[in-house]
Design a protein around this motif. Structure first.
Motif, PDB file in Angstrom:
ATOM      1  N   VAL A  17      -4.590   5.869  -1.554  1.00  0.00           N
ATOM      2  CA  VAL A  17      -5.123   4.507  -1.445  1.00  0.00           C
ATOM      3  C   VAL A  17      -5.331   3.914  -2.843  1.00  0.00           C
ATOM      4  O   VAL A  17      -5.058   2.735  -3.070  1.00  0.00           O
ATOM      5  CB  VAL A  17      -6.435   4.486  -0.616  1.00  0.00           C
ATOM      6  N   GLN A  20      -2.016   2.814  -4.151  1.00  0.00           N
ATOM      7  CA  GLN A  20      -1.635   1.562  -3.499  1.00  0.00           C
ATOM      8  C   GLN A  20      -2.366   0.378  -4.150  1.00  0.00           C
ATOM      9  O   GLN A  20      -1.772  -0.673  -4.382  1.00  0.00           O
ATOM     10  CB  GLN A  20      -1.967   1.674  -1.997  1.00  0.00           C
ATOM     11  N   ILE A  23      -0.925  -0.238  -7.727  1.00  0.00           N
ATOM     12  CA  ILE A  23       0.381  -0.920  -7.642  1.00  0.00           C
ATOM     13  C   ILE A  23       0.165  -2.390  -7.270  1.00  0.00           C
ATOM     14  O   ILE A  23       0.803  -3.287  -7.828  1.00  0.00           O
ATOM     15  CB  ILE A  23       1.305  -0.222  -6.612  1.00  0.00           C
ATOM     16  N   GLY A  24      -0.779  -2.641  -6.353  1.00  0.00           N
ATOM     17  CA  GLY A  24      -1.101  -4.017  -5.956  1.00  0.00           C
ATOM     18  C   GLY A  24      -1.590  -4.827  -7.145  1.00  0.00           C
ATOM     19  O   GLY A  24      -1.190  -5.985  -7.336  1.00  0.00           O
ATOM     20  N   PRO A  57      -0.082  -8.529   6.491  1.00  0.00           N
ATOM     21  CA  PRO A  57      -0.118  -7.072   6.292  1.00  0.00           C
ATOM     22  C   PRO A  57      -1.294  -6.620   5.432  1.00  0.00           C
ATOM     23  O   PRO A  57      -1.837  -5.541   5.644  1.00  0.00           O
ATOM     24  CB  PRO A  57       1.223  -6.746   5.604  1.00  0.00           C
ATOM     25  N   HIS A  58      -1.698  -7.474   4.460  1.00  0.00           N
ATOM     26  CA  HIS A  58      -2.835  -7.096   3.607  1.00  0.00           C
ATOM     27  C   HIS A  58      -4.126  -7.010   4.411  1.00  0.00           C
ATOM     28  O   HIS A  58      -4.889  -6.066   4.260  1.00  0.00           O
ATOM     29  CB  HIS A  58      -2.988  -8.096   2.458  1.00  0.00           C
ATOM     30  N   LEU A  60      -4.476  -6.527   7.595  1.00  0.00           N
ATOM     31  CA  LEU A  60      -4.409  -5.375   8.504  1.00  0.00           C
ATOM     32  C   LEU A  60      -4.632  -4.072   7.754  1.00  0.00           C
ATOM     33  O   LEU A  60      -5.478  -3.260   8.135  1.00  0.00           O
ATOM     34  CB  LEU A  60      -3.028  -5.333   9.175  1.00  0.00           C
ATOM     35  N   PHE A  61      -3.869  -3.895   6.682  1.00  0.00           N
ATOM     36  CA  PHE A  61      -3.906  -2.611   5.986  1.00  0.00           C
ATOM     37  C   PHE A  61      -5.231  -2.395   5.265  1.00  0.00           C
ATOM     38  O   PHE A  61      -5.833  -1.329   5.362  1.00  0.00           O
ATOM     39  CB  PHE A  61      -2.754  -2.490   4.983  1.00  0.00           C
ATOM     40  N   ILE A  64      -8.143  -1.398   7.397  1.00  0.00           N
ATOM     41  CA  ILE A  64      -8.063   0.011   7.821  1.00  0.00           C
ATOM     42  C   ILE A  64      -8.393   0.935   6.645  1.00  0.00           C
ATOM     43  O   ILE A  64      -9.162   1.890   6.780  1.00  0.00           O
ATOM     44  CB  ILE A  64      -6.659   0.335   8.379  1.00  0.00           C
TER      45      ILE A  64
END
Lengths: 146, 159
Positions: A17, A20, A23-24, A57-58, A60-61, A64
């Protein structure tokens, strides 16, 4: 299950995470830019559909990922319930501000460019702090057990 | 949340059907993910290397690093959610602890190393790309296998 192995698996998950998120952050800095002018220019040229394609998608992801990360926090004893609640409220508030502000920027409300930058870096910072707390706690607990 | 709270899934026929279809959808998603990657990058390590690193002899430009980052970012979105879904069900199966731990470790390690191998490819060259290719396929196959295993357990009412 073996406690050390579980800790190891949890750490790999958190590392994923974190990767991720990093990278974001790099993509944000490279594609959008980190100054208000760059942010206004980038989102000013984007259609609502284009923004929704990124936002969906952001939302949603990240919700979570936040649930998964913050549930580790719930097991930590060194933080009070009040502090844990504050972290959670703060993270979700920054997250929503970060996601929604591009819409306002595209409608020409310049103020939200500043909101976007503060919310983005605030979110990454607070999330980073939460992970440091989780890492420290799992490593300390693991060491004290052996 | 009822799924986590309820003791045995075989007692609840509705939840069994829901989980069953979700697993079938996950298998389809993994198949589609492999297909999409085959279209984008190719179906062999050589084709992946050519797309990502480029080939001066064929006048193929290497992939722009931002595009590579974006591709990894998008991949991780889906893969982490897929892993969470599978792991949350697999954790409560009657399979032995060793199998469960093995499944979690292999899928998490491959999931972590796949983007690292791709990110290192500008330095490591085709070796990094080949490792990423292998890990990508390994992770997908592992999830498909895990899903099939869970479907079998569901049908045999052992979940």
């Amino acid at each position: 299950m073996n406690q050390r192995l579980l800790t190891f698996l949890a750490l790999i998950f958190v590392a994923l995470v974190i990767m991720q998120a990093v990278i974001g952050a790099v993509l944000f800095a490279q594609l959008v830019g980190i100054s208000p002018d760059e942010v206004i220019k980038y989102y000013g040229n984007k259609s609502l559909h284009g923004m929704l394609e990124v936002m969906l998608p952001h939302v949603l992801f990240i919700s979570i990922a936040l649930m998964a990360s913050l549930h580790f926090l719930a097991f930590i004893d060194t933080l009070s319930k009040k502090e844990k609640t504050l972290f959670t409220q703060l993270l979700f508030t920054l997250f929503f501000m970060d996601q929604v502000s591009p819409i306002f920027i595209s409608y020409g409300i310049v103020f939200f460019a500043y909101v976007k930058i503060v919310a983005f870096f605030g979110f990454e910072g607070v999330l980073g702090w939460v992970w440091i707390v989780i890492f420290r706690e799992s490593l300390l607990n693991d060491t004290s057990r052996h | 949340m009822k799924f986590i709270a309820s003791k045995k899934l075989s007692d609840n026929s509705v939840l069994r059907v829901v989980i069953l279809w979700m697993l079938i959808a996950l298998i389809l998603a993994m198949g589609l993910s492999i297909t999409a990657k085959a279209i984008d990058y190719g179906i062999s390590p050589v084709q992946w290397s050519r797309t990502i690193l480029g080939n001066p002899n064929e006048f193929i430009e290497p992939l722009v690093f931002n595009d590579l980052l974006l591709s990894i970012h998008t991949d991780l979105f889906g893969f982490i959610i897929t892993f969470i879904l599978i792991a949350s069900i697999y954790a409560r199966t009657s399979r032995s602890t060793r199998i469960k731990i093995g499944f979690f470790t292999l899928s998490l390690v491959s999931l972590l190393l796949y983007p690292l191998a791709l990110l290192s490819s500008p330095l490591s060259g085709s070796i990094g790309v080949t490792i990423a290719f292998g890990l990508f396929l390994f992770f997908h196959n592992l999830i498909i296998l895990g899903s099939v295993d869970l479907i079998i357990l569901l049908i045999r009412k052992k979940l």
